[in-house]
Scaffold this motif. Structure first.
Motif, PDB file in Angstrom:
ATOM      1  N   ALA A  66      17.401  56.485  23.428  1.00 47.23           N
ATOM      2  CA  ALA A  66      16.813  57.717  22.907  1.00 47.23           C
ATOM      3  C   ALA A  66      17.261  58.926  23.708  1.00 47.23           C
ATOM      4  N   VAL A  67      17.308  58.800  25.015  1.00 49.24           N
ATOM      5  CA  VAL A  67      17.683  59.929  25.875  1.00 49.24           C
ATOM      6  C   VAL A  67      19.123  60.371  25.619  1.00 49.24           C
ATOM      7  N   GLU A  68      19.959  59.460  25.165  1.00 50.93           N
ATOM      8  CA  GLU A  68      21.366  59.789  24.905  1.00 50.93           C
ATOM      9  C   GLU A  68      21.566  60.550  23.595  1.00 50.93           C
ATOM     10  N   VAL A  69      20.665  60.362  22.643  1.00 45.61           N
ATOM     11  CA  VAL A  69      20.837  61.003  21.337  1.00 45.61           C
ATOM     12  C   VAL A  69      19.952  62.234  21.158  1.00 45.61           C
ATOM     13  N   ALA A  70      19.085  62.504  22.116  1.00 52.91           N
ATOM     14  CA  ALA A  70      18.113  63.591  22.003  1.00 52.91           C
ATOM     15  C   ALA A  70      18.728  64.950  22.309  1.00 52.91           C
TER      16      ALA A  70
END
Length: 85
Positions: A66-70
């Motif tokens: 999630a942190v990579e696509v946020a």
């Protein structure tokens, strides 16, 4: 945001995954934040899910986190709750 809060209060599972991509509500909030001209309610939604106990290091079926696509506002919130880059 109100709908998310009502679902949380009603006991909706935080880590439920969609069958197509194995994404949780938090992952979808992170993903959605990167596809809007502005972050909209995504930071508030992410924070509400995290405060309720959603796991910050969620991954989808292909291993994306999630942190990579946020978008940056949601990424910062995820990191506040322990998401690793």
């Amino acid at each position: 945001l109100e709908t998310v809060r009502l679902l949380i209060q009603g006991g909706a599972p935080l880590e439920v995954e969609c069958t197509a991509f194995r994404c949780t509500p938090l992952f979808w909030a992170a993903h959605g934040s990167s596809f809007t001209g502005k972050a909209a309610d995504y930071p508030c939604i992410a924070r509400a899910l995290l405060e309720a106990g959603a796991q910050p290091n969620v991954q989808n079926r292909t291993g994306d986190r999630a942190v990579e696509v946020a978008a940056p506002p949601v990424r910062e919130i995820l990191q506040e709750y322990g998401a690793l880059l």
